[in-house]
Design a protein around this motif. Structure first.
Motif, PDB file in Angstrom:
ATOM      1  N   GLN A 224      48.647  32.532  92.746  1.00  0.00           N
ATOM      2  CA  GLN A 224      49.848  31.759  92.410  1.00  0.00           C
ATOM      3  C   GLN A 224      49.673  30.248  92.596  1.00  0.00           C
ATOM      4  N   ARG A 225      48.432  29.806  92.623  1.00  0.00           N
ATOM      5  CA  ARG A 225      48.158  28.372  92.624  1.00  0.00           C
ATOM      6  C   ARG A 225      47.580  27.991  91.262  1.00  0.00           C
ATOM      7  N   PRO A 226      47.726  26.748  90.834  1.00  0.00           N
ATOM      8  CA  PRO A 226      47.270  26.361  89.502  1.00  0.00           C
ATOM      9  C   PRO A 226      45.750  26.456  89.359  1.00  0.00           C
ATOM     10  N   CYS A 227      45.335  26.976  88.225  1.00  0.00           N
ATOM     11  CA  CYS A 227      43.908  27.010  87.908  1.00  0.00           C
ATOM     12  C   CYS A 227      43.376  25.579  87.886  1.00  0.00           C
ATOM     13  N   ARG A 228      42.213  25.376  88.463  1.00  0.00           N
ATOM     14  CA  ARG A 228      41.629  24.026  88.523  1.00  0.00           C
ATOM     15  C   ARG A 228      41.208  23.534  87.143  1.00  0.00           C
ATOM     16  N   ARG A 229      41.077  24.432  86.193  1.00  0.00           N
ATOM     17  CA  ARG A 229      40.676  24.024  84.833  1.00  0.00           C
ATOM     18  C   ARG A 229      41.874  23.811  83.912  1.00  0.00           C
ATOM     19  N   CYS A 230      42.801  24.805  83.879  1.00  0.00           N
ATOM     20  CA  CYS A 230      43.853  24.756  82.862  1.00  0.00           C
ATOM     21  C   CYS A 230      45.264  24.652  83.424  1.00  0.00           C
ATOM     22  N   GLY A 231      45.438  24.853  84.719  1.00  0.00           N
ATOM     23  CA  GLY A 231      46.758  24.729  85.327  1.00  0.00           C
ATOM     24  C   GLY A 231      47.568  26.006  85.344  1.00  0.00           C
ATOM     25  N   THR A 232      47.098  27.058  84.660  1.00  0.00           N
ATOM     26  CA  THR A 232      47.796  28.344  84.683  1.00  0.00           C
ATOM     27  C   THR A 232      47.743  28.936  86.088  1.00  0.00           C
ATOM     28  N   LEU A 233      48.813  29.616  86.501  1.00  0.00           N
ATOM     29  CA  LEU A 233      48.836  30.189  87.838  1.00  0.00           C
ATOM     30  C   LEU A 233      47.821  31.323  87.968  1.00  0.00           C
ATOM     31  N   ILE A 234      47.065  31.314  89.041  1.00  0.00           N
ATOM     32  CA  ILE A 234      46.076  32.355  89.296  1.00  0.00           C
ATOM     33  C   ILE A 234      46.795  33.662  89.615  1.00  0.00           C
ATOM     34  N   GLN A 235      46.334  34.742  88.992  1.00  0.00           N
ATOM     35  CA  GLN A 235      46.926  36.057  89.202  1.00  0.00           C
ATOM     36  C   GLN A 235      46.086  36.872  90.187  1.00  0.00           C
ATOM     37  N   THR A 236      46.723  37.889  90.772  1.00  0.00           N
ATOM     38  CA  THR A 236      46.019  38.738  91.719  1.00  0.00           C
ATOM     39  C   THR A 236      46.397  40.187  91.498  1.00  0.00           C
ATOM     40  N   GLY A 237      45.495  41.076  91.880  1.00  0.00           N
ATOM     41  CA  GLY A 237      45.729  42.512  91.752  1.00  0.00           C
ATOM     42  C   GLY A 237      44.801  43.251  92.689  1.00  0.00           C
TER      43      GLY A 237
END
Length: 257
Positions: A224-237
């Motif tokens: 749930q933090r922004p991707c360092r490349r594109c800004g999309t929130l990191i997902q987890t599973g």
């Protein structure tokens, strides 16, 4: 988290402290090996194999695994320990140094000739002198499971853990659940080998090239933090070979497809 590079550096540090010296104290605090005493035998060498540490003493081998929280500490003789005594599982001391295994697992002693019974099942180790890229690719390519699960299986490649799996798959733009058959295995292994060897020679592990605290990873531990490349929130599973071996996965839904 202990992964292949951590284990390699741990074995190097133990070897530098104990190599060629006579054990003056040998104390294993695990029920199945508590009566074994190798004091008086020479520490021939300490070597890593994947995530395993093999301490060769005389004609015997002390095997250990760091698991999630284990470590080997090296102290000067008589130096005060920096951890509770109840966490200690092994002590190997010489006149010059005291090696203390804290929260280590799979503590076993076998005849040196029988080491293969402990580590013979492991796949090629990218940090070993006998690294075999073709064999590693063959083993991974034959795995019908998801690439994340296949990478974590030490029978395919020895040394990559959950952090490496998450970061390497991000760098290759591959989702964790992608079937292994759909992945460029040769390219993934090449990246993995170059990365783990670079981290072996660094003081601190990094996948981004930035060793500053909080800047070392692209996705691992960054839900749930922004991707360092594109800004999309990191997902987890969660994913695993079975429900008892599930591991947390991290990915960017835009960068990994």
């Amino acid at each position: 988290m202990p992964e292949g590079d951590t284990v390699f550096k741990t074995a190097q540090r133990l070897d530098a402290a104990l190599h060629g010296q006579t054990a003056t104290r040998f104390d294993l605090r695990v029920p199945q090996a508590a009566t074994i005493d190798l004091a008086g035998h020479t520490v021939r060498e300490v070597v890593p194999r994947g995530k395993h540490i093999l301490m060769r003493i005389g004609d015997w081998t002390l095997h250990s695994h760091l698991r999630m929280d284990g470590s080997w500490r090296v102290y000067r003789p008589g130096e005060r320990w920096q951890h509770p005594a109840f966490k200690v599982r092994a002590i190997v001391a010489t006149d010059r140094a005291e090696a203390v295994g804290v929260d280590i697992a799979e503590v076993q002693v076998v005849a040196a000739r029988d080491e293969h019974e402990l580590v013979g099942h492991l796949g090629p180790d990218p940090l070993a002198d006998d690294w075999d890229a073709a064999e590693a690719a063959h083993r991974l390519s034959g795995d019908i499971r998801s690439i994340h699960v296949a990478l974590l299986d030490q029978r395919n490649v020895a040394g990559f853990g959950n952090e490496y799996a998450a970061e390497l798959l991000f760098l290759r733009g591959v989702l964790p659940e992608t079937p292994t058959s759909q992945v460029d295995i040769a390219a993934l292994l090449d990246l993995g080998v170059r990365t783990i060897r670079a981290n072996r020679d660094r003081a601190d592990r990094t996948f981004t090239g930035d060793a500053r605290r909080g800047r070392t990873n692209w996705v691992y531990g960054r839900a749930q933090r922004p991707c360092r490349r594109c800004g999309t929130l990191i997902q987890t599973g969660r994913i695993g070979a079975d429900p008892t071996r599930e591991r947390v996965t991290f990915w960017c839904p835009r960068c990994q497809r």
